[in-house]
Design a protein around this motif. Structure first.
Motif, PDB file in Angstrom:
ATOM      1  N   TYR A 118       7.984 -15.178   3.059  1.00 55.98           N
ATOM      2  CA  TYR A 118       7.647 -15.173   1.421  1.00 55.98           C
ATOM      3  C   TYR A 118       6.450 -14.533   1.353  1.00 55.98           C
ATOM      4  CZ  TYR A 118      11.774 -18.202   1.092  1.00 55.98           C
ATOM      5  OH  TYR A 118      13.032 -18.981   0.937  1.00 55.98           O
ATOM      6  N   THR A 119       5.236 -15.039   1.673  1.00 52.00           N
ATOM      7  CA  THR A 119       4.527 -14.655   1.688  1.00 52.00           C
ATOM      8  C   THR A 119       4.160 -13.348   2.337  1.00 52.00           C
ATOM      9  OG1 THR A 119       3.114 -16.676   1.944  1.00 52.00           O
ATOM     10  CG2 THR A 119       1.322 -14.883   1.983  1.00 52.00           C
ATOM     11  N   LEU A 120       4.776 -12.733   3.594  1.00 55.46           N
ATOM     12  CA  LEU A 120       4.826 -11.882   3.851  1.00 55.46           C
ATOM     13  C   LEU A 120       5.540 -10.284   3.140  1.00 55.46           C
ATOM     14  CD1 LEU A 120       3.766 -10.145   6.568  1.00 55.46           C
ATOM     15  CD2 LEU A 120       6.558 -10.519   7.532  1.00 55.46           C
ATOM     16  N   VAL A 121       6.348 -10.974   2.812  1.00 52.19           N
ATOM     17  CA  VAL A 121       7.828 -10.049   2.053  1.00 52.19           C
ATOM     18  C   VAL A 121       6.683  -9.662   0.376  1.00 52.19           C
ATOM     19  CG1 VAL A 121       9.132  -9.994   0.403  1.00 52.19           C
ATOM     20  CG2 VAL A 121       9.384 -10.908   3.097  1.00 52.19           C
ATOM     21  N   LEU A 122       6.182 -10.717  -0.378  1.00 52.77           N
ATOM     22  CA  LEU A 122       4.884 -10.324  -1.445  1.00 52.77           C
ATOM     23  C   LEU A 122       3.848  -9.104  -1.179  1.00 52.77           C
ATOM     24  CD1 LEU A 122       5.441 -13.827  -2.757  1.00 52.77           C
ATOM     25  CD2 LEU A 122       6.193 -11.899  -3.802  1.00 52.77           C
ATOM     26  N   ALA A 123       3.159 -10.045   0.378  1.00 54.76           N
ATOM     27  CA  ALA A 123       1.878  -9.251   0.588  1.00 54.76           C
ATOM     28  C   ALA A 123       2.427  -7.399   1.105  1.00 54.76           C
ATOM     29  CB  ALA A 123       1.488  -9.156   1.587  1.00 54.76           C
ATOM     30  N   GLU A 124       3.684  -7.265   1.478  1.00 49.72           N
ATOM     31  CA  GLU A 124       3.895  -5.980   1.886  1.00 49.72           C
ATOM     32  C   GLU A 124       4.377  -5.001   0.389  1.00 49.72           C
ATOM     33  OE1 GLU A 124       8.200  -3.700   3.724  1.00 49.72           O
ATOM     34  OE2 GLU A 124       8.382  -6.084   3.390  1.00 49.72           O
ATOM     35  N   LEU A 125       5.036  -5.937  -0.553  1.00 49.60           N
ATOM     36  CA  LEU A 125       5.559  -5.700  -2.026  1.00 49.60           C
ATOM     37  C   LEU A 125       4.227  -5.084  -2.571  1.00 49.60           C
ATOM     38  CD1 LEU A 125       7.277  -5.013  -3.985  1.00 49.60           C
ATOM     39  CD2 LEU A 125       7.069  -7.499  -5.349  1.00 49.60           C
ATOM     40  N   ALA A 126       3.527  -5.751  -2.417  1.00 46.98           N
ATOM     41  CA  ALA A 126       2.046  -5.186  -3.010  1.00 46.98           C
ATOM     42  C   ALA A 126       1.135  -3.913  -2.372  1.00 46.98           C
ATOM     43  CB  ALA A 126       0.783  -6.464  -2.905  1.00 46.98           C
ATOM     44  N   VAL A 127       1.298  -4.056  -0.766  1.00 44.01           N
ATOM     45  CA  VAL A 127       1.041  -3.156  -0.671  1.00 44.01           C
ATOM     46  C   VAL A 127       1.800  -1.437  -1.034  1.00 44.01           C
ATOM     47  CG1 VAL A 127       1.286  -1.599   1.835  1.00 44.01           C
ATOM     48  CG2 VAL A 127       0.108  -4.063   2.055  1.00 44.01           C
TER      49      VAL A 127
END
Length: 65
Positions: free
Chosen positions: A43-52
């Motif tokens: 979930y952290t990776l998905v949120l980080a990708e969304l922010a990028v």
């Protein structure tokens, strides 16, 4: 015309429903994700990708306009 008698079941004579626990039982077959070790990391990776992506599209929009 015949009158039919409606039968109402006696609810007090029935056995009470079994109690349900507030917390659901964890399934013994629940496995971790195939990468990153825990679902929290996924979930952290998905949120980080969304922010990028949001930042990238913002910069791209400002550059093109």
């Amino acid at each position: 015309m015949s009158m039919q008698k409606h039968v109402v079941p006696d609810l007090e004579s029935e056995a009470p429903a079994p109690a349900v626990s507030a917390a659901p039982a964890r399934d013994a077959t629940e496995e971790p994700p195939p990468f990153l070790g825990t679902w929290k990391n996924v979930y952290t990776l998905v949120l980080a990708e969304l922010a990028v992506l949001v930042i990238l599209f913002y910069v791209l929009t400002r550059w093109v306009s």
